[in-house]
Design a protein around this motif. Structure first.
Motif, PDB file in Angstrom:
ATOM      1  N   LEU A  66       0.830  -1.200   0.000  1.00  0.00           N
ATOM      2  CA  LEU A  66       0.000   0.000   0.000  1.00  0.00           C
ATOM      3  C   LEU A  66       0.868   1.255   0.000  1.00  0.00           C
ATOM      4  O   LEU A  66       1.881   1.321   0.700  1.00  0.00           O
ATOM      5  N   ASP A  67       0.478   2.239  -0.811  1.00  0.00           N
ATOM      6  CA  ASP A  67       1.202   3.509  -0.915  1.00  0.00           C
ATOM      7  C   ASP A  67       1.374   4.120   0.476  1.00  0.00           C
ATOM      8  O   ASP A  67       0.401   4.487   1.133  1.00  0.00           O
ATOM      9  N   ARG A  68       2.617   4.245   0.929  1.00  0.00           N
ATOM     10  CA  ARG A  68       2.867   4.754   2.283  1.00  0.00           C
ATOM     11  C   ARG A  68       2.464   6.225   2.423  1.00  0.00           C
ATOM     12  O   ARG A  68       2.071   6.675   3.500  1.00  0.00           O
ATOM     13  N   GLN A  69       2.582   6.994   1.368  1.00  0.00           N
ATOM     14  CA  GLN A  69       2.178   8.403   1.453  1.00  0.00           C
ATOM     15  C   GLN A  69       0.673   8.521   1.653  1.00  0.00           C
ATOM     16  O   GLN A  69       0.197   9.350   2.436  1.00  0.00           O
ATOM     17  N   LEU A  70      -0.075   7.672   0.958  1.00  0.00           N
ATOM     18  CA  LEU A  70      -1.527   7.668   1.115  1.00  0.00           C
ATOM     19  C   LEU A  70      -1.897   7.201   2.525  1.00  0.00           C
ATOM     20  O   LEU A  70      -2.763   7.801   3.180  1.00  0.00           O
ATOM     21  N   LEU A  71      -1.241   6.147   3.002  1.00  0.00           N
ATOM     22  CA  LEU A  71      -1.497   5.649   4.350  1.00  0.00           C
ATOM     23  C   LEU A  71      -1.179   6.721   5.384  1.00  0.00           C
ATOM     24  O   LEU A  71      -1.955   6.950   6.324  1.00  0.00           O
ATOM     25  N   SER A  72      -0.054   7.396   5.197  1.00  0.00           N
ATOM     26  CA  SER A  72       0.348   8.452   6.124  1.00  0.00           C
ATOM     27  C   SER A  72      -0.679   9.571   6.151  1.00  0.00           C
ATOM     28  O   SER A  72      -1.090  10.045   7.220  1.00  0.00           O
ATOM     29  N   ALA A  73      -1.119  10.005   4.977  1.00  0.00           N
ATOM     30  CA  ALA A  73      -2.104  11.093   4.909  1.00  0.00           C
ATOM     31  C   ALA A  73      -3.404  10.689   5.596  1.00  0.00           C
ATOM     32  O   ALA A  73      -4.006  11.484   6.331  1.00  0.00           O
ATOM     33  N   ALA A  74      -3.832   9.437   5.378  1.00  0.00           N
ATOM     34  CA  ALA A  74      -5.087   8.966   5.965  1.00  0.00           C
ATOM     35  C   ALA A  74      -4.996   8.907   7.486  1.00  0.00           C
ATOM     36  O   ALA A  74      -5.900   9.370   8.195  1.00  0.00           O
ATOM     37  N   LEU A  75      -3.900   8.333   8.001  1.00  0.00           N
ATOM     38  CA  LEU A  75      -3.775   8.185   9.448  1.00  0.00           C
ATOM     39  C   LEU A  75      -3.550   9.529  10.143  1.00  0.00           C
ATOM     40  O   LEU A  75      -4.067   9.755  11.248  1.00  0.00           O
ATOM     41  N   HIS A  76      -2.788  10.426   9.506  1.00  0.00           N
ATOM     42  CA  HIS A  76      -2.587  11.752  10.100  1.00  0.00           C
ATOM     43  C   HIS A  76      -3.891  12.554  10.114  1.00  0.00           C
ATOM     44  O   HIS A  76      -4.049  13.478  10.922  1.00  0.00           O
ATOM     45  N   GLU A  77      -4.797  12.213   9.247  1.00  0.00           N
ATOM     46  CA  GLU A  77      -6.104  12.868   9.223  1.00  0.00           C
ATOM     47  C   GLU A  77      -6.974  12.405  10.384  1.00  0.00           C
ATOM     48  O   GLU A  77      -7.775  13.178  10.923  1.00  0.00           O
TER      49      GLU A  77
END
Length: 202
Positions: free
Chosen positions: A183-194
């Motif tokens: 899974l795209d780590r940048q997408l995961l990071s953005a989702a979790l930081h949200e």
């Protein structure tokens, strides 16, 4: 050597043998699944006879229960640490790393095996329920603990729903690992930081 010293040495040996069996069993369950990984395969992986394993565990179900209890103890230890952690970053860093040689981390495939087995075996179902309740209790404590003690000082009314959402996120990420390990780590990071920071603030 006095009686107390001999007893302590025997207990340490028993614990070491149990840990050896549990590590071997966990490896076999991940690789072959619960039903294909028999006691003979676990014994071979542990480098001991099946008869010796039965001295420590009555059957395979007892081994599975012990693995669940061990994972809960690891989680309790991690959550109870009086230190400040960046939960979002730890969840991102942990994605895709669960399992392997680290027996402290619950492998995603093993989680799915446990969930499936719990629908068939009442003893495993009880162990998994105990795990869920224990984890949620630990999360409650962490969310309510003062910030000086590594917690988040949330008001009591907010704690149960926030702990439940966190638990669902933890489990959901483990399941997602089995389907999308890259899974795209940048997408995961953005989702979790949200999401995560909002769950940790009043």
């Amino acid at each position: 050597m006095n009686v107390k010293a001999r007893s302590s040495k025997a207990e340490a040996r028993t614990q070491a043998q149990r840990e050896r069996i549990l590590c071997a069993a966990q490896q076999c369950f991940i690789e072959f699944g619960f039903h294909a990984a028999g006691m003979a395969k676990i014994a071979e992986t542990a480098g001991m006879s099946p008869g010796l394993i039965y001295r420590y565990f009555e059957n395979k179900s007892a081994i599975i229960q012990a693995i669940v209890e061990r994972q809960l103890e690891y989680l309790r230890e991690d959550i109870s640490l009086n230190r400040k952690i960046d939960l979002t970053e730890e969840m991102i860093a942990g994605y895709g790393r669960a399992g392997g040689d680290d027996s402290r981390r619950l492998n995603a495939s093993l989680l799915l095996e446990l969930s499936a087995e719990a629908t068939r075996d009442p003893q495993i179902a009880a162990a998994v329920l105990n795990f869920d309740e224990g984890l949620r209790h630990a999360l409650h404590d962490w969310l309510m603990r003062s910030k000086d003690e590594g917690g988040h000082a949330l008001p009591p009314a907010l704690v149960p729903p926030r702990a439940l959402i966190l638990q669902l996120l933890f489990e959901g990420l483990r399941v997602r690992e089995t389907r999308q390990p890259n899974l795209d780590r940048q997408l995961l990071s953005a989702a979790l930081h949200e999401v995560i920071p909002r769950l940790l603030e009043p």
